[in-house]
Enzyme design. Sequence first.
Site, PDB file in Angstrom:
ATOM      1  N   HIS A  13      -8.831 -31.249   5.447  1.00 20.16           N
ATOM      2  CA  HIS A  13      -9.348 -31.360   6.812  1.00 20.16           C
ATOM      3  C   HIS A  13     -10.084 -30.061   7.159  1.00 20.16           C
ATOM      4  O   HIS A  13      -9.510 -28.979   7.040  1.00 20.16           O
ATOM      5  CB  HIS A  13      -8.201 -31.535   7.811  1.00 20.16           C
ATOM      6  CG  HIS A  13      -7.466 -32.831   7.708  1.00 20.16           C
ATOM      7  ND1 HIS A  13      -6.089 -32.911   7.730  1.00 20.16           N
ATOM      8  CD2 HIS A  13      -7.899 -34.107   7.603  1.00 20.16           C
ATOM      9  CE1 HIS A  13      -5.713 -34.172   7.652  1.00 20.16           C
ATOM     10  NE2 HIS A  13      -6.789 -34.924   7.561  1.00 20.16           N
ATOM     11  N   HIS A  62     -13.922 -34.653   7.913  1.00 17.20           N
ATOM     12  CA  HIS A  62     -14.372 -34.485   9.298  1.00 17.20           C
ATOM     13  C   HIS A  62     -15.611 -33.588   9.336  1.00 17.20           C
ATOM     14  O   HIS A  62     -16.677 -34.036   9.704  1.00 17.20           O
ATOM     15  CB  HIS A  62     -13.279 -33.969  10.237  1.00 17.20           C
ATOM     16  CG  HIS A  62     -12.092 -34.858  10.316  1.00 17.20           C
ATOM     17  ND1 HIS A  62     -12.189 -36.175  10.694  1.00 17.20           N
ATOM     18  CD2 HIS A  62     -10.782 -34.639  10.040  1.00 17.20           C
ATOM     19  CE1 HIS A  62     -10.994 -36.743  10.660  1.00 17.20           C
ATOM     20  NE2 HIS A  62     -10.117 -35.835  10.250  1.00 17.20           N
ATOM     21  N   ASP A  91      -9.266 -42.956   8.562  1.00 21.05           N
ATOM     22  CA  ASP A  91      -8.387 -41.906   9.070  1.00 21.05           C
ATOM     23  C   ASP A  91      -7.186 -42.472   9.834  1.00 21.05           C
ATOM     24  O   ASP A  91      -6.235 -42.947   9.246  1.00 21.05           O
ATOM     25  CB  ASP A  91      -9.201 -40.944   9.926  1.00 21.05           C
ATOM     26  CG  ASP A  91      -8.443 -39.660  10.264  1.00 21.05           C
ATOM     27  OD1 ASP A  91      -7.316 -39.492   9.777  1.00 21.05           O
ATOM     28  OD2 ASP A  91      -8.975 -38.829  11.013  1.00 21.05           O
TER      29      ASP A  91
END
Length: 500
Positions: free
Chosen positions: A261, A298, A349
């Site tokens: 992430h 992301h 996600d």
Amino acid sequence: MTGEGRPTAEPDRSVFWAEHLWPGQGEVRHGVVVEVAGDRIATVAVDVDAPPAGSSVLRGVTLPGLVNSHSHAFHRALRGRTQVGSGSFWTWRDVMWSVAGRLTPENYEALATAVFTEMVLAGVTTVGEFHYVHHTPDGTPHDDPIGMSRALVRAAAAAGVRLTLLDTCYLVGGFVPDRAGEVESGPDVEQVHVPLSAAQLRFGDGTAADWARRATATRDALTGPTVVVGAAVHSVRAVPERALGTVASWAHRHGAPLHVHVSEQPAENADCVRLLGATPVALLRRHGVLDHRATAVHATHLTPRDVGDLAASGAWACFCVTTERDLADGIGPAAELVEAGVPLTVGSDSHAVVDLLEEVRGIESGQRLVSGRRGWFGAAQLLTAATVEGARSLGWDDGGTITPGALADFTTVSLDSVRLADARGDSLLESVVFAATASDVATVVVGGEVVVRDGAHVRIASPAVALRDSIAAVLPPEPSPVPWPVPPPPARARREDPPA
């Protein structure tokens, strides 16, 4: 011939005829025969006007199997429940932790089976599960130290989906709060990070070396024809700087995908710069985390230098648009990344919805919103993110295309719904990408086996019931409703009272 002189058994062969087919590059072809031997595509023939005798007919547009590059299966239990009221990523996270605290190998297997089934029904043939719920709630290992990982592997097998299990390192509870200079920059975990909270204890292995030992045991035990075991750094919030190199070395040694992430929230960037003097991307580059097997998940709040670092390393960026907009994270720099040479992938996600067509068109619509311009990405370019690039980012270098030698994973989108009733031959791919939904998926083939036929899963009889029951098993008990106050009945009139 085998070493003992016996002939090798011929793999099972099957034949499919696709009305329209996009092989993963180039143009949509019409009347395509795909012959499958075992779990591989043997031959592809185009311009075949009619289905050969005995072939399985795929009406609609057939695509390489969709790849969900980033999933947290247990987050599916939050859908709808976190939409009540307002808040932020951080308040949403507290609710997520309450569900994580109730997972066991048994109930997680049931939940993940139902969630993976929902994905397969949406056309997903490969999923990357970013897995960090490793231990019991107090942080001690289960009797089987890799029991939670085994549960996910069994769930994927039951649902019929190919799995990359991204075994996640998660060691500390986050960056220390900003107290106006009370904390000095430095490498010590005591200065930079806070310990795991009670809710996070089950995510942690103690040290990076302990994580590596457990990850190796997971890899050795669970790798198989439909399972790849990779690695993940949860985030620079959750893995101290000194541990990043250990995770990177493990992934490099095993040739494994490594996901992390990255820059999901501006606060993460600000804290990383405040305490460590670098952005998350720069920190990951410094410690060898970023290379041609790495994926930045992301990648929402990047600097131009961050974009350049990702491009130079050969890494992917995974956008999870439906979650990023659900959590008010922001719109990532997709155009800048692609222009710099960073390939994109997509994931669902938190499973606010499970629809990879919505994920890919969300990339384009997000760029339109921030730029005021249409047409940043073509339909084929967006589908590439959800097929071949996703497969490669998860360690399936032979997936994501419909070509001889590739894995026999493909998905057919029906053209019979009201959404696609007017689809034309010269814009079929555009119609699918910009108008179709997961509900339009008619057929899904994984490893040559039909797993979804006519929109129904062939193994799981009642997916909605399985979801409902498995989610109920992991939700905290609901408080008893407070009844509305009931007014007392009016006093009965006495006989001597005059009538009203």
